[in-house]
Design a protein around this motif. Structure first.
Motif, PDB file in Angstrom:
ATOM      1  N   MET A   1       0.840  -1.202   0.000  1.00  0.00           N
ATOM      2  CA  MET A   1       0.000   0.000   0.000  1.00  0.00           C
ATOM      3  C   MET A   1       0.872   1.248   0.000  1.00  0.00           C
ATOM      4  O   MET A   1       1.918   1.285   0.635  1.00  0.00           O
ATOM      5  CB  MET A   1      -0.925   0.006   1.223  1.00  0.00           C
ATOM      6  CG  MET A   1      -1.745   1.262   1.404  1.00  0.00           C
ATOM      7  SD  MET A   1      -2.879   1.636   0.038  1.00  0.00           S
ATOM      8  CE  MET A   1      -4.253   0.559   0.449  1.00  0.00           C
ATOM      9  N   ILE A   2       0.421   2.260  -0.724  1.00  0.00           N
ATOM     10  CA  ILE A   2       1.112   3.543  -0.800  1.00  0.00           C
ATOM     11  C   ILE A   2       0.345   4.550   0.047  1.00  0.00           C
ATOM     12  O   ILE A   2      -0.878   4.684  -0.068  1.00  0.00           O
ATOM     13  CB  ILE A   2       1.168   4.037  -2.251  1.00  0.00           C
ATOM     14  CG1 ILE A   2       1.927   3.036  -3.131  1.00  0.00           C
ATOM     15  CG2 ILE A   2       1.803   5.422  -2.332  1.00  0.00           C
ATOM     16  CD1 ILE A   2       1.694   3.243  -4.610  1.00  0.00           C
ATOM     17  N   TYR A   3       1.068   5.261   0.890  1.00  0.00           N
ATOM     18  CA  TYR A   3       0.474   6.311   1.714  1.00  0.00           C
ATOM     19  C   TYR A   3       1.069   7.658   1.312  1.00  0.00           C
ATOM     20  O   TYR A   3       2.293   7.823   1.319  1.00  0.00           O
ATOM     21  CB  TYR A   3       0.730   6.054   3.199  1.00  0.00           C
ATOM     22  CG  TYR A   3       0.054   4.805   3.704  1.00  0.00           C
ATOM     23  CD1 TYR A   3      -1.233   4.858   4.235  1.00  0.00           C
ATOM     24  CD2 TYR A   3       0.684   3.564   3.623  1.00  0.00           C
ATOM     25  CE1 TYR A   3      -1.873   3.703   4.682  1.00  0.00           C
ATOM     26  CE2 TYR A   3       0.054   2.411   4.070  1.00  0.00           C
ATOM     27  CZ  TYR A   3      -1.221   2.489   4.589  1.00  0.00           C
ATOM     28  OH  TYR A   3      -1.848   1.342   5.030  1.00  0.00           O
ATOM     29  N   ILE A   4       0.211   8.592   0.946  1.00  0.00           N
ATOM     30  CA  ILE A   4       0.647   9.959   0.672  1.00  0.00           C
ATOM     31  C   ILE A   4       0.403  10.725   1.966  1.00  0.00           C
ATOM     32  O   ILE A   4      -0.745  10.981   2.346  1.00  0.00           O
ATOM     33  CB  ILE A   4      -0.116  10.572  -0.503  1.00  0.00           C
ATOM     34  CG1 ILE A   4      -0.055   9.639  -1.726  1.00  0.00           C
ATOM     35  CG2 ILE A   4       0.458  11.936  -0.861  1.00  0.00           C
ATOM     36  CD1 ILE A   4      -0.931  10.092  -2.881  1.00  0.00           C
ATOM     37  N   VAL A   5       1.487  11.067   2.640  1.00  0.00           N
ATOM     38  CA  VAL A   5       1.399  11.554   4.017  1.00  0.00           C
ATOM     39  C   VAL A   5       1.616  13.058   4.078  1.00  0.00           C
ATOM     40  O   VAL A   5       2.706  13.562   3.780  1.00  0.00           O
ATOM     41  CB  VAL A   5       2.450  10.846   4.903  1.00  0.00           C
ATOM     42  CG1 VAL A   5       2.336  11.315   6.350  1.00  0.00           C
ATOM     43  CG2 VAL A   5       2.294   9.323   4.820  1.00  0.00           C
ATOM     44  N   LEU A  75       6.155  11.534   1.606  1.00  0.00           N
ATOM     45  CA  LEU A  75       5.923  12.710   2.430  1.00  0.00           C
ATOM     46  C   LEU A  75       5.623  13.931   1.564  1.00  0.00           C
ATOM     47  O   LEU A  75       6.391  14.275   0.666  1.00  0.00           O
ATOM     48  CB  LEU A  75       7.147  12.979   3.305  1.00  0.00           C
ATOM     49  CG  LEU A  75       7.645  11.785   4.137  1.00  0.00           C
ATOM     50  CD1 LEU A  75       8.839  12.197   4.984  1.00  0.00           C
ATOM     51  CD2 LEU A  75       6.532  11.228   5.019  1.00  0.00           C
ATOM     52  N   SER A  76       4.501  14.564   1.865  1.00  0.00           N
ATOM     53  CA  SER A  76       4.069  15.736   1.113  1.00  0.00           C
ATOM     54  C   SER A  76       3.896  16.897   2.080  1.00  0.00           C
ATOM     55  O   SER A  76       3.101  16.813   3.025  1.00  0.00           O
ATOM     56  CB  SER A  76       2.744  15.449   0.400  1.00  0.00           C
ATOM     57  OG  SER A  76       2.306  16.552  -0.346  1.00  0.00           O
ATOM     58  N   THR A  77       4.659  17.977   1.882  1.00  0.00           N
ATOM     59  CA  THR A  77       4.533  19.112   2.791  1.00  0.00           C
ATOM     60  C   THR A  77       3.131  19.708   2.710  1.00  0.00           C
ATOM     61  O   THR A  77       2.491  19.681   1.661  1.00  0.00           O
ATOM     62  CB  THR A  77       5.571  20.204   2.460  1.00  0.00           C
ATOM     63  OG1 THR A  77       5.477  20.530   1.079  1.00  0.00           O
ATOM     64  CG2 THR A  77       6.979  19.731   2.769  1.00  0.00           C
ATOM     65  N   LEU A  85       1.357  16.399  -3.350  1.00  0.00           N
ATOM     66  CA  LEU A  85       1.748  15.281  -4.214  1.00  0.00           C
ATOM     67  C   LEU A  85       0.599  14.397  -4.686  1.00  0.00           C
ATOM     68  O   LEU A  85       0.796  13.530  -5.523  1.00  0.00           O
ATOM     69  CB  LEU A  85       2.789  14.420  -3.497  1.00  0.00           C
ATOM     70  CG  LEU A  85       4.169  15.062  -3.340  1.00  0.00           C
ATOM     71  CD1 LEU A  85       5.104  14.137  -2.570  1.00  0.00           C
ATOM     72  CD2 LEU A  85       4.772  15.375  -4.709  1.00  0.00           C
ATOM     73  N   LEU A  86      -0.594  14.598  -4.156  1.00  0.00           N
ATOM     74  CA  LEU A  86      -1.718  13.777  -4.611  1.00  0.00           C
ATOM     75  C   LEU A  86      -1.920  13.921  -6.119  1.00  0.00           C
ATOM     76  O   LEU A  86      -2.079  12.927  -6.837  1.00  0.00           O
ATOM     77  CB  LEU A  86      -2.998  14.168  -3.878  1.00  0.00           C
ATOM     78  CG  LEU A  86      -4.277  13.500  -4.399  1.00  0.00           C
ATOM     79  CD1 LEU A  86      -4.202  11.984  -4.263  1.00  0.00           C
ATOM     80  CD2 LEU A  86      -5.503  14.051  -3.694  1.00  0.00           C
ATOM     81  N   LYS A  87      -1.891  15.135  -6.619  1.00  0.00           N
ATOM     82  CA  LYS A  87      -2.114  15.369  -8.047  1.00  0.00           C
ATOM     83  C   LYS A  87      -1.033  14.703  -8.880  1.00  0.00           C
ATOM     84  O   LYS A  87      -1.311  14.095  -9.922  1.00  0.00           O
ATOM     85  CB  LYS A  87      -2.146  16.877  -8.313  1.00  0.00           C
ATOM     86  CG  LYS A  87      -2.481  17.231  -9.754  1.00  0.00           C
ATOM     87  CD  LYS A  87      -2.595  18.733  -9.933  1.00  0.00           C
ATOM     88  CE  LYS A  87      -2.950  19.077 -11.368  1.00  0.00           C
ATOM     89  NZ  LYS A  87      -3.052  20.553 -11.571  1.00  0.00           N
ATOM     90  N   THR A  88       0.217  14.796  -8.419  1.00  0.00           N
ATOM     91  CA  THR A  88       1.336  14.183  -9.149  1.00  0.00           C
ATOM     92  C   THR A  88       1.171  12.679  -9.244  1.00  0.00           C
ATOM     93  O   THR A  88       1.257  12.086 -10.327  1.00  0.00           O
ATOM     94  CB  THR A  88       2.668  14.519  -8.454  1.00  0.00           C
ATOM     95  OG1 THR A  88       2.874  15.930  -8.504  1.00  0.00           O
ATOM     96  CG2 THR A  88       3.829  13.812  -9.138  1.00  0.00           C
ATOM     97  N   ILE A  89       0.933  12.043  -8.098  1.00  0.00           N
ATOM     98  CA  ILE A  89       0.865  10.581  -8.065  1.00  0.00           C
ATOM     99  C   ILE A  89      -0.379  10.067  -8.778  1.00  0.00           C
ATOM    100  O   ILE A  89      -0.345   9.036  -9.458  1.00  0.00           O
ATOM    101  CB  ILE A  89       0.943  10.097  -6.600  1.00  0.00           C
ATOM    102  CG1 ILE A  89       2.352  10.405  -6.059  1.00  0.00           C
ATOM    103  CG2 ILE A  89       0.636   8.611  -6.481  1.00  0.00           C
ATOM    104  CD1 ILE A  89       2.511  10.236  -4.580  1.00  0.00           C
ATOM    105  N   PRO A 104      -4.213  13.355   5.454  1.00  0.00           N
ATOM    106  CA  PRO A 104      -4.159  14.811   5.326  1.00  0.00           C
ATOM    107  C   PRO A 104      -3.240  15.450   6.352  1.00  0.00           C
ATOM    108  O   PRO A 104      -2.964  14.879   7.414  1.00  0.00           O
ATOM    109  CB  PRO A 104      -5.616  15.237   5.566  1.00  0.00           C
ATOM    110  CG  PRO A 104      -6.187  14.148   6.411  1.00  0.00           C
ATOM    111  CD  PRO A 104      -5.514  12.884   5.960  1.00  0.00           C
ATOM    112  N   GLY A 105      -2.745  16.627   6.012  1.00  0.00           N
ATOM    113  CA  GLY A 105      -1.925  17.398   6.929  1.00  0.00           C
ATOM    114  C   GLY A 105      -2.442  18.820   7.013  1.00  0.00           C
ATOM    115  O   GLY A 105      -3.371  19.199   6.297  1.00  0.00           O
TER     116      GLY A 105
END
Length: 208
Positions: A1-5, A75-77, A85-89, A104-105
């Protein structure tokens, strides 16, 4: 699983417990150096460079074919869902929605609003990061005296564009730089004075 954090504005103080626990239990953690330094990492640490889109593509492509069950944190600031990074990935042709989860952050927009002590529900929100076409939207908002919070691409160039298109250099803007870091700086001044300063890339601007 991939997590965009989402890791918040930059300081560990604003990282969620879920983000910390996800990273701690991941086999691979990818991010910029300043992002990686926030966390206790037990898996493999992979530092991304300015070519992060290509690096992420290659890593995730290989991961999908060889190690799909291993846990990956990217890790996405700020918040991955706003100029993150959601849009990129999501743009990668081999990635499906079921392949990843977004944690979300706190976004830089939220952080800027708290520092400026404003309720941002009536503001227009814009990012200029890689979106030159949004400069025209910003210009129209300012010409119509609408409230705006925006992420500049290159602040001096963005301000120059406003001046060249009829905005007075007496117009006041609040610039919030390096939010949550020890070198945080907040300046409210007219455009002509703001043009004389140098800035980092970590900026949020507010126009009232």
């Amino acid at each position: 699983m991939i997590y965009i954090v989402g890791i918040g504005p930059g300081s560990r103080d604003y990282v969620t417990e879920k983000a910390v626990n996800t990273v701690k239990t991941s086999n691979f953690v990818l991010g910029s150096k300043r992002s990686l330094d926030i966390f206790e990492i037990n898996g493999e640490r992979i530092e991304l460079s300015v070519n992060l889109k290509n690096e992420l593509y290659e890593f995730l492509k290989n991961h999908k074919t060889s190690n799909p069950r291993e846990k990956v944190s990217i890790l996405s600031t700020g918040d991955p869902c706003f100029s993150g990074l959601l849009k990129t990935i999501s743009s990668f042709d081999f990635i499906k929605k079921e392949d990843f989860e977004v944690i979300p952050g706190i976004s830089s927009i939220q952080m800027a609003a708290t520092k400026a002590k404003i309720s941002w529900e009536n503001y227009n929100i814009l990012t200029l990061h890689g979106k030159e076409e949004n400069l025209k939207k910003l210009l129209n908002y300012v010409k119509n005296d609408e409230k705006v919070i925006f992420l500049p691409n290159n602040l001096k160039n963005d301000l120059k564009f406003l001046i060249e298109n009829g905005i007075s250099d007496e117009k006041e803007i609040t610039v919030l730089e390096n939010l949550s870091y020890s070198n945080e700086r907040i300046i409210t001044d007219k455009i002509s004075n703001l043009m004389e300063n140098d800035y980092s890339y970590l900026l949020v601007c507010i126009i009232n």
